[in-house]
Design an enzyme around this catalytic site. Structure first.
Site, PDB file in Angstrom:
ATOM      1  N   HIS A  90       0.853  -1.186   0.000  1.00  0.00           N
ATOM      2  CA  HIS A  90       0.000   0.000   0.000  1.00  0.00           C
ATOM      3  C   HIS A  90       0.887   1.234   0.000  1.00  0.00           C
ATOM      4  CE1 HIS A  90      -3.086  -2.838   1.966  1.00  0.00           C
ATOM      5  NE2 HIS A  90      -3.414  -2.667   0.691  1.00  0.00           N
ATOM      6  N   GLY A  91       0.613   2.140  -0.903  1.00  0.00           N
ATOM      7  CA  GLY A  91       1.492   3.285  -1.090  1.00  0.00           C
ATOM      8  C   GLY A  91       1.637   4.174   0.124  1.00  0.00           C
ATOM      9  N   ASP A  92       0.600   4.202   0.984  1.00  0.00           N
ATOM     10  CA  ASP A  92       0.648   5.063   2.166  1.00  0.00           C
ATOM     11  C   ASP A  92       1.180   4.331   3.399  1.00  0.00           C
ATOM     12  OD1 ASP A  92      -1.502   3.369   2.446  1.00  0.00           O
ATOM     13  OD2 ASP A  92      -2.902   4.916   3.159  1.00  0.00           O
ATOM     14  N   GLU A  93       1.858   3.201   3.181  1.00  0.00           N
ATOM     15  CA  GLU A  93       2.479   2.453   4.278  1.00  0.00           C
ATOM     16  C   GLU A  93       3.956   2.212   3.925  1.00  0.00           C
ATOM     17  OE1 GLU A  93       0.126  -1.068   4.841  1.00  0.00           O
ATOM     18  OE2 GLU A  93      -1.753   0.073   4.986  1.00  0.00           O
ATOM     19  N   ASN A 120      -3.650  -5.346  -2.709  1.00  0.00           N
ATOM     20  CA  ASN A 120      -3.895  -6.483  -1.826  1.00  0.00           C
ATOM     21  C   ASN A 120      -5.351  -6.951  -1.889  1.00  0.00           C
ATOM     22  OD1 ASN A 120      -2.708  -8.376  -0.076  1.00  0.00           O
ATOM     23  ND2 ASN A 120      -3.571  -7.352   1.721  1.00  0.00           N
ATOM     24  N   ARG A 121      -6.051  -6.558  -2.945  1.00  0.00           N
ATOM     25  CA  ARG A 121      -7.386  -7.086  -3.254  1.00  0.00           C
ATOM     26  C   ARG A 121      -7.450  -7.472  -4.732  1.00  0.00           C
ATOM     27  NH1 ARG A 121      -6.739  -5.759   1.270  1.00  0.00           N
ATOM     28  NH2 ARG A 121      -8.195  -4.801   2.762  1.00  0.00           N
ATOM     29  N   GLU A 177       2.093  -6.569  10.215  1.00  0.00           N
ATOM     30  CA  GLU A 177       1.781  -5.171  10.535  1.00  0.00           C
ATOM     31  C   GLU A 177       2.850  -4.720  11.527  1.00  0.00           C
ATOM     32  OE1 GLU A 177      -0.628  -3.452   9.185  1.00  0.00           O
ATOM     33  OE2 GLU A 177      -1.934  -4.970   8.288  1.00  0.00           O
TER      34      GLU A 177
END
Length: 403
Positions: free
Chosen positions: A38-41, A99-100, A221
């Protein structure tokens, strides 16, 4: 370092391979880390670069780093979603959650691979080219090690374990217990969680790896804050460093490994390994017929090796930490007449004898005699080589069995 493809915007998806023989296929397990799904992680992206640098800087003086470098192939993809990172958003340049975007086991979604995002297709192609034993993707927003299944058949939220539920709990615990404070979580018992019991997702990369790639994948995570300040990165790195190293090293330190051979020729057989009571098959490698079966230590397992056209064999193993079990399979006599003859098979049926006789009569007897002698000598040497090869493979290290 190599690229497995490009993002929507054309950024290369760079992979760092760490091994004493990078780029060379060996009978060793392979592990992959994927960050920035995810780009914001972006925390995983930064930690994986730090991990690669640390291993390269310390593999001579640190025993754990040396164990990883000398006994396996570690692949690191710091950013699966460089477009999302540049845009500081979750999805890629098409605003699709990667991731979907994978084929799902429960519902008919993403089954047309050509319609999947280029980043997704790159991952699937990569997994099919390299026989990964295990992997992990790094995310942000919580502090927990997540394991399959990630979804349920009715889309409801409850614990739904995969066939290797115990092994996945063990792997997740290796990460959690090696972490500075993940295992102390008051939200997640032991710092681990079954994905479906947390929040079900569909089209995820984790389940796809296990089902279609033969790869045990965790979703990690690693930070409560998705985008922490740069000053916090050294602390987050120190909290996760041993977890990352111990998870990778678990491929060498735990489980059952070995190779599969043919008893009649000594050649490697790309067969499969099954464990009694676990509905899951691990395939051996195509080149060396090597396999690596992750299992929970401290239990007894019945391991079976099989290959089409050969009789399966099984053995019982008490797995303290790690064990080696090589399988030497016998051809199935019921299928013998339908299988191709070996190049050293000097027996012929009556029709073949007649053809040979006609061939011999068409040449000078002295020339035929020389050809026969040469052919017999070659056949003898090849058979001798096969017996030597098979004998060599039967030599096994300590705590190993040959079946």
């Amino acid at each position: 370092m190599f690229s497995i493809g490009k993002s929507v915007s054309g950024f290369p998806l760079w992979v760092i391979e760490i091994s004493d023989k990078p780029g060379v296929e060996e009978p060793e397990p392979a592990f992959k880390f994927i960050g920035n799904v995810h780009g914001d992680e972006p925390v995983g992206r930064e930690l994986l670069i730090l991990l690669a640098n640390w291993i390269c800087d310390n593999h001579v003086k640190d025993s754990l780093a040396r164990l990883i470098v000398e006994n396996m192939h570690l692949h690191i993809l710091p950013s699966m979603n460089p477009d999302g990172y540049a845009l500081k958003r979750r999805g890629n340049a098409n605003n699709i959650d990667l991731n979907r975007d994978f084929p799902d086991q429960f519902f008919p979604m993403n089954n047309d691979e050509e319609a999947c995002q280029p980043e997704t297709r790159a991952i699937m192609s990569w997994v099919r080219q390299i026989h990964f034993t295990a992997s992990a993707s790094l995310h942000g927003g919580a502090l927990v090690a997540n394991y399959p299944w990630d979804g349920t058949q009715d889309k409801r939220r409850y614990y739904y374990g995969c066939p290797d539920d115990e092994a996945f709990q063990f792997l997740a615990s290796v990460y959690s217990r090696s972490h500075y404070n993940m295992s102390l979580s008051t939200e997640f018992q032991g710092g681990i969680i079954n994905g479906a019991s947390w929040y079900p997702i569909y089209g995820g990369m984790q389940d796809w790896n296990y089902i279609y790639g033969g790869c045990f994948e965790l979703t990690l995570e690693i930070s409560d804050d998705k985008w922490p300040s740069a000053e916090e990165l050294p602390t987050i790195w120190e909290y996760n460093k041993m977890s990352m190293l111990n998870l990778v090293a678990s491929l060498v330190k735990t489980g059952v490994r070995g190779r599969i051979f043919s008893s009649d020729s000594g050649r490697p057989l790309p067969g499969s390994i099954t464990i009694k009571g676990i509905n899951y098959t691990v395939n051996a490698g195509r080149a060396f017929a090597d396999y690596y079966r992750l299992l929970t230590p401290g239990k007894r397992y019945e391991v079976m090796g099989s290959m089409p056209g050969y009789k399966p064999k099984s053995t019982s193993i008490w797995l303290e930490e790690t064990a080696t079990a090589d399988f030497i399979l016998d051809p199935d006599s019921a299928l013998k007449d339908n299988t191709p003859r070996s190049i050293c098979d000097c027996s012929y049926d009556s029709k073949a004898k007649l053809v040979l006789l006609e061939f011999l009569l068409g040449f000078h007897m002295e020339v035929c005699f020389v050809l026969i002698v040469i052919g017999a000598l070659l056949c003898f040497l090849l058979k001798r080589r096969q017996k030597f090869t098979l004998g060599k493979h039967k030599q096994s290290p300590k705590r190993s069995v040959v079946v």
